[in-house]
Design a protein around this motif. Structure first.
Motif, short mmCIF file in Angstrom:
data_model
loop_
_atom_site.label_atom_id
_atom_site.label_comp_id
_atom_site.label_asym_id
_atom_site.label_seq_id
_atom_site.Cartn_x
_atom_site.Cartn_y
_atom_site.Cartn_z
N ALA A 1 -66.20 -21.61 18.81
CA ALA A 1 -65.76 -22.90 18.29
C ALA A 1 -65.80 -23.98 19.37
O ALA A 1 -65.90 -25.17 19.06
N SER A 2 -65.73 -23.54 20.63
CA SER A 2 -65.63 -24.50 21.73
C SER A 2 -66.96 -25.17 22.04
O SER A 2 -68.03 -24.60 21.82
N ARG A 3 -66.89 -26.38 22.56
CA ARG A 3 -68.09 -27.09 22.98
C ARG A 3 -68.58 -26.55 24.32
O ARG A 3 -69.76 -26.64 24.63
N LEU A 4 -67.68 -25.97 25.09
CA LEU A 4 -68.04 -25.44 26.39
C LEU A 4 -68.64 -24.03 26.20
O LEU A 4 -68.03 -23.18 25.55
N VAL A 5 -69.77 -23.85 26.77
CA VAL A 5 -70.50 -22.62 26.51
C VAL A 5 -69.76 -21.39 27.03
O VAL A 5 -69.82 -20.33 26.45
N TYR B 1 -86.18 -24.72 25.71
CA TYR B 1 -86.26 -24.80 27.16
C TYR B 1 -85.94 -26.21 27.64
O TYR B 1 -85.19 -26.39 28.61
N SER B 2 -86.48 -27.19 26.95
CA SER B 2 -86.22 -28.56 27.40
C SER B 2 -84.77 -28.96 27.18
O SER B 2 -84.19 -29.69 27.97
N GLU B 3 -84.14 -28.46 26.12
CA GLU B 3 -82.73 -28.73 25.87
C GLU B 3 -81.86 -28.14 26.98
O GLU B 3 -80.93 -28.77 27.46
N VAL B 4 -82.20 -26.88 27.32
CA VAL B 4 -81.39 -26.16 28.30
C VAL B 4 -81.44 -26.84 29.67
O VAL B 4 -80.49 -26.79 30.43
N LEU C 1 -81.17 -29.80 30.26
CA LEU C 1 -80.15 -30.85 30.31
C LEU C 1 -78.76 -30.24 30.19
O LEU C 1 -77.79 -30.95 30.01
N GLY C 2 -78.67 -28.94 30.21
CA GLY C 2 -77.37 -28.28 30.07
C GLY C 2 -77.37 -27.48 28.78
O GLY C 2 -77.90 -27.92 27.76
N VAL C 3 -76.74 -26.25 28.85
CA VAL C 3 -76.77 -25.37 27.69
C VAL C 3 -75.79 -25.86 26.63
O VAL C 3 -74.60 -26.00 26.88
N LYS C 4 -76.32 -26.13 25.44
CA LYS C 4 -75.45 -26.51 24.32
C LYS C 4 -75.25 -25.26 23.46
O LYS C 4 -76.17 -24.45 23.32
N PRO C 5 -74.10 -25.08 22.85
CA PRO C 5 -73.88 -23.90 22.00
C PRO C 5 -74.89 -23.85 20.85
O PRO C 5 -75.20 -22.77 20.34
N GLU C 6 -75.43 -24.98 20.47
CA GLU C 6 -76.43 -25.03 19.42
C GLU C 6 -77.65 -24.16 19.77
O GLU C 6 -78.25 -23.52 18.91
#
Lengths: 271, 377
Positions: free
Chosen positions: A34-38, A222-225, A227-232
């Protein structure tokens, strides 16, 4: 057969499985976080799946990947099956060793080299890179896998079944279509599934050969990651794992079913 | 073992000598056919004629070229040289699917993805016959091989014997001019094989189709065939009806290959006398050969007695070396003066008919001169 269940054996199995699957398990579990933080767990939620399905860029990339995988797997299956037939059926033609070596080379070729050489080829030919170049590149990559699977089926194929068909008045090509093909179909389907899975998770070759407007799912992730790993991303990876696992399991089940079906016949012949 | 008398068709064909003008045309005519596989000669300029309605057996040890010859008849192998004529027409260039010849394969080669019905109907579907006609002929064929009601059965749900009959039905349903059978009974167990041999003969008589069977089992060939071709290393050793092959083999090789035989070497001189290490032995009259020959003696044509037999018989003395009781017959191995062994088979027709001798006893082996066969090669 005697089974040895010692502490050592159990431990090695546990460690081995953990080594292979712990990262994937973490990824899957955190996709429901549920958290935004991975890295912080705060309860179960499907929020990231909801977010994923409203991310149009991600959906577009997934659609591109699926289309590329389906097209390249189909092309690779046709070409790979033809190569397997040539290798098993035409006996010792001139250059057979070279031919089989060339077919198997992509199995061990580093992907960077395959990708780079394809890029150079497309540039040299002045081909606009995009969707179709990735399809072509993936066909090249996956064809050899199809050949390996289909060839192993053809090698232990009982040729007398084909002879029986011809003996009963069936011309050679028709024999291939109505007798040989149905019997090697499980192997061909397994080859297609494997090619599909391979194409779906390829990043390296796609990065080299893709162009604007043809971003595949792995490229997007890969390009998203970066910029930082999003839970998405965890969510999309979980779905990919599910798809690939499903494909691989289906492929192996098909190959097994094909093997089971021909076992009784082989047994009867030996009795 | 006594072979059944050849059928009328087989006999009629046989009594006609090659070269006569009124000879009926052979159905299959193999002319100087050779087949080379690289340096290996599988079939060596072989000539053979097979008549209409004949049950013909190709017999020989494995690797003698009999299967290669059969595959050339089916069209799966092309002769390196020579001609194969069917009804006077050369069929060497005709591909397998256009030959009016069908084959039953050794491992049956049934289509595993089709049902019993699908397998049997396969050949008829290639002829584009109507659905109704295909159905009738399939039913007819299944009834003939006693598989009525098995139509929808899957191949992997059949026993070995049932598969064998599906294969037979599938190869006969197209009503071929010649049916080729490649070791058709090799996969069956001994008892089923014996039953099936008689079924095959009955089927062949009923249909009148020419059958060419390949087998390495001499007993099987003798039982089913009207005529046997004994093959060795790509050549024919002898072509004759079963009882001729057994009673009048043309060489030591054939005599030893078919059944059991003891050979005595010697020199033939005038008056029907063979000089052997055992002294002079009488041979059947009217021998034309002179010099070194072999006298072939079948075990069941010899007699045993504890005293020297009376009358006009050849007699040799020896000691009993081994006795094997086989139920119907007992086999005695007798060691002769020159230390060679001779086999004698005595029928156990009654409890009292068994000879009361033990191993090591002195015994006489005897036979009337007509029971021996003189072989020159």
């Amino acid at each position: 057969m005697k089974r040895n269940i010692s502490i050592f054996n159990v431990t090695s199995v546990v460690f081995g499985l953990a080594f292979l699957y712990l990262p994937i398990t973490i990824l899957v579990v955190y996709s429901f976080n549920a958290s935004r933080l991975v890295t912080v767990w705060s309860g179960w939620s499907l929020a990231w799946y909801r977010e994923l399905f409203s991310d149009e860029a991600m959906i577009a990339a997934a659609w591109t990947s699926l289309r590329i995988a389906a097209l390249s797997a189909t092309a690779a299956t046709v070409l790979g099956t033809l190569a397997a037939i040539a290798l098993t059926r035409f006996g010792r033609f001139r250059g057979r060793v070279a031919f089989s070596g060339m077919i198997y080379a992509p199995l061990v070729m580093p992907e960077v080299i395959t990708g780079l050489s394809l890029l150079l080829l497309f540039v040299a030919l002045n081909v606009d890179r995009g969707f179709w170049t990735v399809v072509l590149a993936h066909t090249t990559l996956t064809m050899c896998f199809v050949t390996v699977i289909v060839q192993s089926r053809l090698v232990d194929f009982d040729r007398s079944v084909e002879e029986a068909a011809m003996d009963l008045g069936c011309p050679p090509f028709k024999t291939f279509v109505i007798v040989t093909l149905p019997l090697i179909l499980p192997a061909i389907a397994a080859g297609w599934m494997l090619a599909f899975s391979l194409s779906l998770d390829d990043l390296v070759i796609a990065s080299f050969t893709s162009g604007p407007g043809a971003t595949t799912l792995p490229m997007r992730i890969y390009s998203e990651v970066r910029l930082g790993v999003k839970p998405e991303v965890n969510a999309v990876c979980t779905i990919m794992i599910a798809v690939v696992a499903l494909g691989t399991v289906t492929a192996s089940l098909m190959a097994k079913r094909g093997a089971r079906r021909r076992e009784p016949a082989a047994l009867a012949a030996q009795v | 073992m006594v072979a059944p008398p050849p059928t009328a068709a087989g006999r009629g064909w046989l009594t006609t000598k090659v070269g006569e003008m009124d000879k009926p045309a052979a159905l299959l005519r193999i002319e100087n056919v050779s087949k080379q596989f690289g340096p290996l000669t599988a079939v060596d300029s072989l000539s053979l004629e097979i008549g209409h309605g004949e049950f013909f057996a190709l017999l020989g040890p494995s690797g003698c070229g009999k299967t290669t010859l059969l595959r050339m008849l089916a069209g799966f192998e092309t002769p390196s040289s020579g001609r194969i004529l069917l009804d006077g027409e050369d069929i060497v260039a005709v591909p397998p699917h256009r030959r009016p010849i069908n084959m039953m394969f050794q491992n049956y080669a049934l289509f595993p993805h089709l049902t019993v019905e699908g397998n049997v109907a396969f050949g008829l579907r290639q002829e584009r016959l109507s659905r109704a006609e295909i159905a009738t002929r399939v039913e007819e064929m299944l009834a003939l091989v006693r598989l009525k009601g098995f139509n929808r059965r899957r191949i992997d749900h059949l026993s070995g014997g049932q598969r064998q009959r599906v294969a037979l039905a599938r190869s006969l349903v197209k009503r071929p001019r010649v049916l080729l059978l490649d070791e058709p009974l090799a996969a069956l167990d001994k008892k089923l094989r014996a039953e099936t041999q008689f079924e095959l003969m009955e089927l062949q008589r009923k249909l009148g189709t020419t059958f060419v069977i390949v087998t390495h089992d001499q007993e099987e060939a003798m039982i089913v065939a009207d005529r046997i071709a004994v093959m060795d290393r790509g050549r024919l050793r002898q072509v004759a009806p079963p009882n001729d092959i057994y009673e009048r083999p043309n060489s030591r090789w054939v005599a030893e290959f078919i059944g059991e035989v003891s050979l005595i070497e010697g020199a033939l001189r005038a008056g029907g006398i063979l000089d052997s290490v055992f002294g002079p032995l009488r041979v059947p009259p009217n021998q034309t050969a002179r010099g070194k020959v072999w006298l072939a003696l079948r075990p069941e044509k010899l007699r045993l007695s504890t005293t020297r037999p009376e009358g006009d018989l050849n007699a040799l003395s020896g000691t009993v070396s081994e006795i094997g009781y086989r139920g119907g017959v007992s086999i005695y191995k007798v060691r002769l003066a020159d230390q060679s062994l001779i086999k004698v088979a005595l029928s156990n027709s009654g409890p009292s008919s068994r000879l009361e001798v033990s191993i090591g006893a002195t015994i006489w082996v005897s036979w009337p001169k007509e029971n021996g066969v003189v072989l020159t090669q």
